[in-house]
Write an enzyme that holds these catalytic residues in place. Structure first.
Site, PDB file in Angstrom:
ATOM      1  N   ILE A 138      25.201  70.034  45.149  1.00 51.06           N
ATOM      2  CA  ILE A 138      26.474  70.503  45.671  1.00 51.06           C
ATOM      3  C   ILE A 138      26.223  71.891  46.245  1.00 51.06           C
ATOM      4  O   ILE A 138      25.276  72.578  45.859  1.00 51.06           O
ATOM      5  CB  ILE A 138      27.602  70.523  44.610  1.00 51.06           C
ATOM      6  N   ASP A 139      27.058  72.301  47.185  1.00 50.60           N
ATOM      7  CA  ASP A 139      26.827  73.558  47.890  1.00 50.60           C
ATOM      8  C   ASP A 139      26.907  74.762  46.955  1.00 50.60           C
ATOM      9  O   ASP A 139      27.539  74.710  45.895  1.00 50.60           O
ATOM     10  CB  ASP A 139      27.858  73.728  49.008  1.00 50.60           C
ATOM     11  N   LYS A 140      26.307  75.846  47.382  1.00 51.67           N
ATOM     12  CA  LYS A 140      26.285  77.087  46.602  1.00 51.67           C
ATOM     13  C   LYS A 140      27.674  77.480  46.118  1.00 51.67           C
ATOM     14  O   LYS A 140      27.861  77.800  44.945  1.00 51.67           O
ATOM     15  CB  LYS A 140      25.688  78.211  47.457  1.00 51.67           C
ATOM     16  N   ARG A 238      33.701  69.097  53.515  1.00 50.66           N
ATOM     17  CA  ARG A 238      34.031  70.221  54.386  1.00 50.66           C
ATOM     18  C   ARG A 238      34.089  69.785  55.851  1.00 50.66           C
ATOM     19  O   ARG A 238      34.998  70.167  56.596  1.00 50.66           O
ATOM     20  CB  ARG A 238      33.000  71.333  54.185  1.00 50.66           C
TER      21      ARG A 238
END
Length: 304
Positions: A138-140, A238
């Site tokens: 998962i993204d930062k 997103r």
């Protein structure tokens, strides 16, 4: 170092499934491991990506790339972990917002992998020395649940579930704009943005991507939603929400210029469910969104 192997299909092997043929050619490698190579696009037939059930034809040239195990040079770091579940084969972690999953250029320390190496030294090596144990990311600036494999068998089975779309992943997000309907499905392929290689976008030649969403709460200028992924493309939620005109609040890459400065997108991986690779039991985990996410939602509620 990686090794690249080539093999030409004989007439006797015609119509043999690709994964079976490679299993015959590589008797020391499990068929599930070979299927993982194929799922990771490490196997090509005539320079093209194919599926495990591809029926080989005489003269086909199969090329596969095998990452070689290298001495691990990533430093273990004593970083606190929120471990939701752990056994001898895997662990489930609630990743905080702001933490990168694995080392990369510009992020050599402070990552989830650095923390995992301090916590345990028995992580799978399928994804190489920079991503030990990492089945998915998962993204930062996205918080929430991740499953980590402790051995290659667990990693292979979990990756197979990812490919088969049987792992349940649900997120909550806050988006700009009020979504008029209560549910929706976004089926739009995602690939590199041709105008900005640092971004992903919906493109005709992208990889299939499907996101389901339902509205949890309406506001005049915002919507609180839950998303469920069928696929796991980079930045999928997103990109998809921007594509339909409802970009995520706080998103510096895909959000509008005028968005809340909250240190990244308002997105949280709240639920994760999968079949245990060894016991075959169904495991289901859920964690609340972090306080900052709740504060943003509360701030929006008070606006109206």
């Amino acid at each position: 170092m990686t090794k690249i192997f080539n093999y030409s299909v004989t007439s006797e092997q015609a119509k043999t499934r690709l994964d079976k043929l490679l299993s015959d050619v590589n008797p020391d490698t499990s068929r599930s491991q070979i299927q993982l190579w194929i799922n990771l696009n490490l196997v090509k037939v005539n320079s093209e990506d194919v599926k495990a059930n591809y029926k080989c034809q005489p003269g086909d040239v199969i090329e596969w790339t095998v990452p070689q195990t290298e001495p691990l040079n990533i430093q273990a770091e004593n970083i606190p972990l929120d471990i939701v579940y752990e056994d001898t084969d895997l662990l489930v972690v609630n990743k905080p917002k702001g933490m990168v999953v694995h080392p990369s250029a510009g992020h050599q320390s402070g990552t989830l992998v650095n923390a995992l190496l301090y916590h345990c030294n028995d992580l799978s090596g399928i994804n190489g020395v920079e991503r030990p144990g990492i089945v998915h990311r998962i993204d930062k600036d996205t918080s929430g649940l991740l499953v980590v494999a402790k051995n290659d068998i667990a990693h292979t089975h979990l990756s197979d579930q990812m490919a088969a779309k049987t792992i349940e992943r649900k997120y909550v997000a806050i988006v700009h704009g009020e979504i008029a309907h209560e549910t929706g499905l976004i089926d739009a392929p995602i690939g590199r943005d041709p105008k900005d290689r640092q971004k992903m976008s919906v493109v005709d030649n992208g990889k299939p991507a499907v996101t389901h969403f339902r509205v949890l709460q309406h506001f005049p200028d915002y919507t609180y939603i839950e998303c469920q992924l069928e696929t796991g493309r980079t930045h999928q939620i997103r990109v998809h929400m921007k594509y339909i005109g409802y970009p995520l609040v706080g998103d510096p890459k895909y959000g509008p210029r005028k968005t809340m400065d909250i240190g990244g997108q308002a997105l949280h991986a709240k639920k994760l469910g999968f079949t245990h690779p060894i016991t075959k039991d169904w495991l289901d985990f859920e964690v609340e969104a972090p306080e900052q996410f709740k504060e943003v939602l509360s701030y929006i509620e008070k606006m109206y």
